[in-house]
Design an enzyme around this catalytic site. Structure first.
Site, PDB file in Angstrom:
ATOM      1  N   HIS A   1       0.874  -1.180   0.000  1.00  0.00           N
ATOM      2  CA  HIS A   1       0.000   0.000   0.000  1.00  0.00           C
ATOM      3  C   HIS A   1       0.906   1.224   0.000  1.00  0.00           C
ATOM      4  O   HIS A   1       1.246   1.782   1.047  1.00  0.00           O
ATOM      5  CB  HIS A   1      -0.911  -0.030   1.232  1.00  0.00           C
ATOM      6  CG  HIS A   1      -1.960   1.031   1.239  1.00  0.00           C
ATOM      7  ND1 HIS A   1      -3.160   0.883   1.900  1.00  0.00           N
ATOM      8  CD2 HIS A   1      -2.021   2.268   0.683  1.00  0.00           C
ATOM      9  CE1 HIS A   1      -3.896   1.964   1.757  1.00  0.00           C
ATOM     10  NE2 HIS A   1      -3.212   2.834   1.021  1.00  0.00           N
TER      11      HIS A   1
ATOM     12  N   HIS B   1       1.564   4.800  -2.382  1.00  0.00           N
ATOM     13  CA  HIS B   1       1.244   5.708  -3.485  1.00  0.00           C
ATOM     14  C   HIS B   1       2.528   6.413  -3.911  1.00  0.00           C
ATOM     15  O   HIS B   1       3.116   7.161  -3.122  1.00  0.00           O
ATOM     16  CB  HIS B   1       0.193   6.722  -3.045  1.00  0.00           C
ATOM     17  CG  HIS B   1      -1.101   6.096  -2.630  1.00  0.00           C
ATOM     18  ND1 HIS B   1      -2.123   5.836  -3.506  1.00  0.00           N
ATOM     19  CD2 HIS B   1      -1.520   5.649  -1.415  1.00  0.00           C
ATOM     20  CE1 HIS B   1      -3.131   5.275  -2.865  1.00  0.00           C
ATOM     21  NE2 HIS B   1      -2.790   5.142  -1.596  1.00  0.00           N
TER      22      HIS B   1
ATOM     23  N   HIS C   1      -9.377   0.700  -1.685  1.00  0.00           N
ATOM     24  CA  HIS C   1      -9.412   1.322  -0.368  1.00  0.00           C
ATOM     25  C   HIS C   1     -10.844   1.234   0.169  1.00  0.00           C
ATOM     26  O   HIS C   1     -11.800   1.569  -0.539  1.00  0.00           O
ATOM     27  CB  HIS C   1      -9.035   2.803  -0.462  1.00  0.00           C
ATOM     28  CG  HIS C   1      -7.588   3.069  -0.728  1.00  0.00           C
ATOM     29  ND1 HIS C   1      -6.864   2.416  -1.703  1.00  0.00           N
ATOM     30  CD2 HIS C   1      -6.723   3.952  -0.145  1.00  0.00           C
ATOM     31  CE1 HIS C   1      -5.619   2.883  -1.707  1.00  0.00           C
ATOM     32  NE2 HIS C   1      -5.511   3.807  -0.768  1.00  0.00           N
TER      33      HIS C   1
ATOM     34  N   GLU D   1     -11.538   2.968   5.871  1.00  0.00           N
ATOM     35  CA  GLU D   1     -10.606   3.846   6.594  1.00  0.00           C
ATOM     36  C   GLU D   1     -11.432   4.945   7.238  1.00  0.00           C
ATOM     37  O   GLU D   1     -11.676   4.946   8.434  1.00  0.00           O
ATOM     38  CB  GLU D   1      -9.556   4.422   5.653  1.00  0.00           C
ATOM     39  CG  GLU D   1      -8.574   5.349   6.352  1.00  0.00           C
ATOM     40  CD  GLU D   1      -7.735   6.178   5.384  1.00  0.00           C
ATOM     41  OE1 GLU D   1      -6.704   6.696   5.832  1.00  0.00           O
ATOM     42  OE2 GLU D   1      -8.114   6.332   4.210  1.00  0.00           O
TER      43      GLU D   1
ATOM     44  N   ASP E   1       1.790   3.919   2.923  1.00  0.00           N
ATOM     45  CA  ASP E   1       0.780   4.756   2.287  1.00  0.00           C
ATOM     46  C   ASP E   1       1.421   5.909   1.516  1.00  0.00           C
ATOM     47  O   ASP E   1       1.729   5.779   0.344  1.00  0.00           O
ATOM     48  CB  ASP E   1      -0.219   5.252   3.333  1.00  0.00           C
ATOM     49  CG  ASP E   1      -1.559   5.661   2.744  1.00  0.00           C
ATOM     50  OD1 ASP E   1      -1.721   5.606   1.512  1.00  0.00           O
ATOM     51  OD2 ASP E   1      -2.462   6.039   3.517  1.00  0.00           O
ATOM     52  N   ASP E   2       1.586   7.054   2.166  1.00  0.00           N
ATOM     53  CA  ASP E   2       2.199   8.248   1.554  1.00  0.00           C
ATOM     54  C   ASP E   2       3.312   8.718   2.491  1.00  0.00           C
ATOM     55  O   ASP E   2       3.154   9.696   3.235  1.00  0.00           O
ATOM     56  CB  ASP E   2       1.152   9.348   1.371  1.00  0.00           C
ATOM     57  CG  ASP E   2       0.026   8.916   0.444  1.00  0.00           C
ATOM     58  OD1 ASP E   2       0.193   9.004  -0.775  1.00  0.00           O
ATOM     59  OD2 ASP E   2      -1.018   8.476   0.963  1.00  0.00           O
TER      60      ASP E   2
END
Length: 341
Positions: free
Chosen positions: A16, A18, A196, A199, A277-278
């Site tokens: 996961h 990005h 996704h 969340e 994630d980021d």
């Protein structure tokens, strides 16, 4: 006293991630200068100080604003290469990387520019860094489904480089069922399916992603614990959940890392993995998340090893690569702990 040897990170997969979310402020300034773009920040440090978010939307606003510095194939190649260098140092042996083509085509950057640029780095990542990769085209769920279908059509010349489709961006008010048709088309094209869900959105979005979209993996999924029947299903079917603890805290889905539900998810028998994630925006890459969980939640070496094993099991690697990664993990020996004198 001789210092303790530095721990070697567990071999792991990151599922996961990005790629646009790995844009560090320093690289953003380099690319902005290269492309003649003025950023509304004087220094990388000032930009980094803007990484304080009240919710998902406040993050997305900055995230999309900074994509403006990504213009050429070389920009995307440099972005991916910078991530791979960091990932390898954090024990990543396989990475499944999301990219958001609509964030680029909407400002005139052709999807081919994005894919070819990323491929310049990804095609050599195993040779250079020991990191195998897969590329996941992610649709922006706050845009119309017709736009997603158009994006899939634009991507067809590049499907030999794309392994799966995903669904990201603002979750609340954009249920998975909105994208049923485009997911059916992606499945028909031979692509794997993830999304996704759960969340910020409700647990029902998780079930909808499974039942309507037919996904194999849920990205985030932390709100599943609110539905006992859903948890039982996820455990029985061993549906992987790609949880991103630092992200959950920075986006205010969880108040503190110490409050994160990951231990309860493990205890319930869920197939949980950990990713970043980021990471540029959320304060750390994947091994930073692992070590943060150790510190904040007291996760044991065995629990961290289980998370790493889960990540390999949940990945889209071929079986020979999976067996090699599992063998590498099994052979990994942490340095002995020596108590303070």
């Amino acid at each position: 006293m001789t210092p303790l040897p530095k721990a070697t990170p567990l071999p792991k997969a990151e599922l996961h991630l990005h790629i646009e979310g790995t844009l560090e402020p320093e690289l953003a300034f380099v690319l902005a200068e290269r492309n003649g773009i003025d950023l509304p920040y004087a220094t990388p440090e000032q930009l980094r100080s803007a990484y304080a978010f009240s919710d998902l939307q406040s993050f997305l606003d900055l995230y999309y604003r900074l994509t403006a510095v990504l213009r050429t194939e070389q920009d995307f190649a440099d972005l991916a290469e910078a991530y791979l260098v960091r990932a390898a140092g954090q024990g990543v042996r396989h990475a499944e990387i999301f990219f958001d083509p609509q964030a680029h085509t909407s400002r005139g950057v052709d999807i081919g520019t994005v894919v070819r640029g990323l491929a310049q780095a990804l095609d050599h990542s195993e040779e250079r860094h020991g990191v195998s990769t897969r590329l996941i085209l992610s649709f922006l769920r706050d845009l119309p489904a017709e736009d997603a279908m158009r994006t899939l059509d634009e991507a067809r010349p590049y499907l030999d480089r794309i392994s799966a489709v995903g669904l990201d961006s603002a979750e609340v008010g954009h249920p998975p069922a909105k994208f049923a048709e485009v997911y059916a088309a992606a499945r028909a094209a031979g692509l794997r399916l993830v999304a996704h869900a759960g969340e910020e959105g409700p647990p029902g979005y998780i079930a909808e992603a499974l039942d309507v979209l037919g996904v194999e993996r849920i990205d985030h999924g932390i709100r599943c614990l609110e539905d006992e029947d859903l948890v039982a299903r996820l455990v029985a079917e061993q549906i992987p959940l790609t949880v991103c603890p630092f992200s959950n805290v920075r986006l205010r889905c969880v108040d503190r890392l110490e409050d994160h539900p990951l231990p309860a998810m493990l205890a319930a028998g869920l197939l949980v993995t950990v990713s970043s994630d980021d990471p540029s925006y959320f304060g750390g890459y994947v091994e930073d998340n692992y070590q943060g969980l150790r510190t904040a939640l007291g996760l044991t070496d065995e629990q961290l090893r289980q998370l790493a094993r889960n990540s390999i099991l949940a990945s889209f690697v071929d079986e020979p690569r999976r067996e090699r990664l599992l063998a590498e993990l099994a052979a990994h020996v942490a340095p002995p702990h020596r108590p303070e004198a």
